[in-house]
Design an enzyme around this catalytic site. Structure first.
Site, short mmCIF file in Angstrom:
data_model
loop_
_atom_site.label_atom_id
_atom_site.label_comp_id
_atom_site.label_asym_id
_atom_site.label_seq_id
_atom_site.Cartn_x
_atom_site.Cartn_y
_atom_site.Cartn_z
N ASP A 1 39.44 37.02 36.59
CA ASP A 1 38.17 37.71 36.83
C ASP A 1 38.32 39.21 36.55
O ASP A 1 39.40 39.68 36.15
CB ASP A 1 37.74 37.44 38.29
CG ASP A 1 36.23 37.39 38.45
OD1 ASP A 1 35.52 37.93 37.59
OD2 ASP A 1 35.76 36.82 39.46
N TRP B 1 32.38 38.41 32.33
CA TRP B 1 30.91 38.38 32.32
C TRP B 1 30.29 38.82 30.98
O TRP B 1 29.20 39.39 30.95
CB TRP B 1 30.37 39.23 33.48
CG TRP B 1 31.15 39.08 34.75
CD1 TRP B 1 31.36 37.91 35.44
CD2 TRP B 1 31.84 40.10 35.48
NE1 TRP B 1 32.13 38.16 36.55
CE2 TRP B 1 32.43 39.49 36.60
CE3 TRP B 1 32.00 41.48 35.30
CZ2 TRP B 1 33.19 40.20 37.54
CZ3 TRP B 1 32.76 42.19 36.23
CH2 TRP B 1 33.34 41.55 37.33
N GLY B 2 31.02 38.56 29.89
CA GLY B 2 30.45 38.82 28.56
C GLY B 2 30.50 40.27 28.11
O GLY B 2 29.80 40.65 27.17
N ASP C 1 27.09 35.66 36.43
CA ASP C 1 27.17 34.33 37.04
C ASP C 1 25.93 33.46 36.85
O ASP C 1 24.80 33.95 36.76
CB ASP C 1 27.40 34.47 38.55
CG ASP C 1 28.79 35.00 38.86
OD1 ASP C 1 29.45 35.55 37.97
OD2 ASP C 1 29.22 34.87 40.02
C1 GAL Z 1 32.71 36.38 40.13
C2 GAL Z 1 32.81 35.28 39.11
C3 GAL Z 1 32.45 33.98 39.80
C4 GAL Z 1 33.36 33.75 40.97
C5 GAL Z 1 33.36 34.93 41.92
C6 GAL Z 1 34.41 34.82 42.99
O1 GAL Z 1 33.09 37.57 39.53
O2 GAL Z 1 31.95 35.54 38.04
O3 GAL Z 1 32.53 32.93 38.87
O4 GAL Z 1 34.67 33.50 40.49
O5 GAL Z 1 33.59 36.13 41.20
O6 GAL Z 1 34.41 35.93 43.85
#
Ligand code: GAL
Length: 407
Positions: free
Chosen positions: A155, A204-205, A225
């Site tokens: 992430d 996130w692209g 998301d």
């Molecule tokens: C976001 C991610 C989600 C999930 C979340 C967990 O940044 O896009 O898919 O993993 O964090 O905190």
């Protein structure tokens, strides 16, 4: 657009597809088709990052026949660790969530013939404020390999930023996220002899990741998301329609985890959500509790004809095409007309997010097809037909997906 121009565009798209498919990907040869599995995040966020949820999901894969259909990865997302590394600097599974430790759970999952995935972050902390891999990439890769982890999602929270007011998702539009993913890729490739680990890029692209993601990982999120609402499905689906040329064996656009079976979408919307993700060659990662899933949602996730399209060996994502009788796509709206090449035919889909309609196209307008007679089968209803054009009633928010073969 004029019919001829639309056909010319379609052909040039096909050449780009072929080029993308032949592009060298990571040398480990993993991820030749989009990965299929389950994740804890959409199921129950932090609460579901536990041994119990992982084993329940794995057992349900077998029990419900999902394993036989190709669902393989049981992935634990954010919140699986303690809030601090140990004195050697290693990540530590939260003992309340993993009373038997992670390796023991992985062994059980492997014994079922399935795979296990974990989540981490390029920054100093994960999005939910657990330790991130910044400065620990090699150490973390070694730990994952020693445990037998098969998948790693990386992430992008709490990464260095100078101007953004929000350190969690800090982004001022100018930061290059590539080096973060290069560091983790190299760390994972460094342990590949011990353990091959599928690498999922989650930023996130940003930085048009689809243009470089294939050299860095096996799949990359194209958007922020999937929040589980219809707007998310439209936003992500509409973006994917334009990005078909970038996916191919070894590196796929990731439209994010599914929200099928969570009680937020209608049955028609769940069909469209799953169907679009499948034909766009996104990873298919279930995001609901499989011990309580309803029958109609389960049937959608178990549609073998649609899974076969997702797992087609050519790995060519379907994308938008414009029939000669239709208006052009509008940014941010989900365009109805989708097509893509398959090893044994062509997939065509009509997505009715803009309303119930009788959609019609001449096969001559479908990229890769010449004018002529074709057989088709609609893969949710099983309805079959033949002709020089395809015409089908689609209800509001529903989708019709056809496998088309020469007559
Ligand atoms: C976001 C991610 C989600 C999930 C979340 C967990 O940044 O896009 O898919 O993993 O964090 O905190």
């Amino acid at each position: 657009m004029h019919a001829k121009a639309s056909k010319a565009l379609a052909l040039s798209q096909l050449f780009m597809l072929a080029e993308a498919t032949l592009k060298p990907r990571l040398p480990d040869g993993l991820g030749l088709t989009p990965h299929m599995g389950w994740s804890s995040w959409n199921t129950g966020q932090c609460d579901a990052a536990s041994e119990q949820y992982a084993l329940d999901a794995a057992n349900q894969f077998v029990e419900l026949g999902l394993k036989d259909l190709g669902y393989e990865y049981v992935n634990i997302d954010d919140c699986w660790s303690t809030t601090a590394r140990d004195e050697s600097g290693n990540l530590v599974p939260d003992p309340a969530k993993w009373p038997n430790g992670i390796p023991a759970v992985i062994d059980q999952i492997h014994e079922l013939g399935l795979k296990f995935g974990l989540y981490g972050c390029a920054g100093e902390m994960t999005c939910a404020s657990f330790p991130g891999s910044w400065g620990h990439e090699e150490q973390d890769a070694q730990l994952l390999a020693s445990w037998g982890v098969d998948f790693w999602k990386h992430d992008a929270c709490f990464t260095p930023c100078t101007t953004s007011p929000n350190p969690q998702t800090c982004w001022d539009g100018s930061i290059d996220t590539k080096p973060w993913y290069g560091t983790m890729r190299d760390a994972l490739q460094g342990v590949a002899d011990t353990k091959a680990i599928l690498f999922n890029i989650c930023q996130w692209g940003r930085n048009e990741v689809w243009t470089w993601g294939a050299d860095y990982g096996h799949s990359w999120r194209i958007e922020s998301d999937n929040w589980g609402d219809w707007d998310s499905v439209i936003r992500i689906g509409a973006h994917a329609g334009d990005l078909a040329q970038y996916g191919g064996p070894g590196g796929f656009n990731d439209l994010d985890m599914l929200f099928v079976g969570n009680g937020v979408l209608t049955e028609a919307q769940e069909r469209l959500h799953f169907g679009l993700w499948a034909i766009a060659k996104s990873p298919l990662v279930i995001g609901t509790d499989l011990t309580t899933i309803g029958e109609s949602s389960l049937n959608i996730l178990k549609n073998k004809d649609i899974i076969d399209i997702n797992q087609d060996e050519l790995g060519i994502p379907a994308g938008y095409f414009q029939p000669s009788n239709a208006d052009a796509p509008v940014a941010g709206q989900l365009y109805p007309y989708w097509a893509g090449e398959l090893s044994n035919g062509t997939v065509v889909a009509f997505a009715a997010a803009a309303g119930a309609n009788t959609y019609s196209v001449s096969f001559a307008d479908v990229p890769g097809l010449e004018a002529g007679t074709y057989n088709w089968k609609e893969l949710y209803s099983g309805e079959e037909g033949s002709g020089e054009e395809l015409s089908f009633d689609v209800a509001q928010d529903d989708i019709a997906i056809f496998r088309v073969t020469p007559a």
